[in-house]
Design a protein around this motif. Structure first.
Motif, PDB file in Angstrom:
ATOM      1  N   SER A 135       3.785  -4.290  -4.787  1.00  0.00           N
ATOM      2  CA  SER A 135       3.832  -3.303  -3.702  1.00  0.00           C
ATOM      3  C   SER A 135       5.190  -3.175  -3.030  1.00  0.00           C
ATOM      4  CB  SER A 135       2.779  -3.625  -2.650  1.00  0.00           C
ATOM      5  OG  SER A 135       1.504  -3.395  -3.185  1.00  0.00           O
ATOM      6  N   ALA A 136       5.977  -4.238  -2.991  1.00  0.00           N
ATOM      7  CA  ALA A 136       7.297  -4.146  -2.364  1.00  0.00           C
ATOM      8  C   ALA A 136       8.196  -3.178  -3.131  1.00  0.00           C
ATOM      9  CB  ALA A 136       7.947  -5.528  -2.293  1.00  0.00           C
ATOM     10  N   THR A 137       8.103  -3.193  -4.444  1.00  0.00           N
ATOM     11  CA  THR A 137       8.931  -2.313  -5.273  1.00  0.00           C
ATOM     12  C   THR A 137       8.279  -0.955  -5.498  1.00  0.00           C
ATOM     13  OG1 THR A 137       9.689  -4.302  -6.429  1.00  0.00           O
ATOM     14  CG2 THR A 137      10.224  -2.209  -7.442  1.00  0.00           C
ATOM     15  N   PHE A 138       6.938  -0.949  -5.605  1.00  0.00           N
ATOM     16  CA  PHE A 138       6.187   0.281  -5.854  1.00  0.00           C
ATOM     17  C   PHE A 138       5.117   0.435  -4.763  1.00  0.00           C
ATOM     18  CE2 PHE A 138       7.705  -1.311  -9.928  1.00  0.00           C
ATOM     19  CZ  PHE A 138       8.329  -0.194 -10.456  1.00  0.00           C
ATOM     20  N   PRO A 139       5.490   1.000  -3.612  1.00  0.00           N
ATOM     21  CA  PRO A 139       4.567   1.053  -2.471  1.00  0.00           C
ATOM     22  C   PRO A 139       3.323   1.920  -2.692  1.00  0.00           C
ATOM     23  CG  PRO A 139       6.623   2.190  -1.965  1.00  0.00           C
ATOM     24  CD  PRO A 139       6.801   1.551  -3.297  1.00  0.00           C
ATOM     25  N   LYS A 140       3.335   2.829  -3.646  1.00  0.00           N
ATOM     26  CA  LYS A 140       2.177   3.693  -3.897  1.00  0.00           C
ATOM     27  C   LYS A 140       1.256   3.127  -4.981  1.00  0.00           C
ATOM     28  CE  LYS A 140       4.452   7.960  -2.522  1.00  0.00           C
ATOM     29  NZ  LYS A 140       4.831   9.317  -2.948  1.00  0.00           N
TER      30      LYS A 140
END
Length: 155
Positions: A135-140
């Protein structure tokens, strides 16, 4: 219980792949040839007869091993159908592979959507943990139900 099932599946898959790797004919020819450099067996003759259903049984085992799959989860890090969706999917896949080496990435095009999913999670808990890491790199990112083949689990 899942661990035991996974081990049994792995054993069946290994046995089936060994059956596919060499045909019965090649195996019979290899058995019929004497051991190289062995003077005792040079005059011996080996006759190999195959049970009538052996070839069919090996073919069925190999086919069954290919069909084994489990209901599982993956984390979808990219999902789009816009004009730059292909490039976005390629970039998301590349970024994920650089950031999280060792985790499988799957890029799929199902008209008109491009999606990039990651991981092979058998439980929801595994998928939630992976989503938390991503989630930190890909929040969606979001969880996605998938049918995961045994071949994907063994890679």
């Amino acid at each position: 219980m899942r661990f035991i099932t996974l081990i049994l599946t792995w054993v069946l898959l290994a046995a089936a792949s060994a059956g596919r790797a060499q045909s019965l004919d090649v195996f019979k020819q290899r058995l019929a040839q004497p051991t190289a450099g062995s003077a005792l067996f040079n005059s011996a003759k080996v006759v190999v007869t195959e049970h009538g259903d052996a070839a069919r049984a090996i073919a069925q085992a190999a086919q069954a091993a290919q069909k084994l799959s489990y209901k599982g989860h993956r984390v979808c890090i990219f999902f789009d159908n816009g004009p730059d969706a292909r490039n976005g999917a390629i970039e998301a896949k590349k970024l994920f592979e650089e950031t999280f080496p060792g985790i499988k990435v799957y890029m799929v095009y199902e008209s008109p959507w491009f999606s990039v999913s990651v991981g092979n999670c058998l439980t929801t808990e595994e998928a939630i943990i992976l989503k938390g890491r991503v989630s930190a790199t890909f929040p969606k990112a979001f969880l996605k139900n998938e049918v995961i083949s045994v071949a994907d689990l063994l890679e």
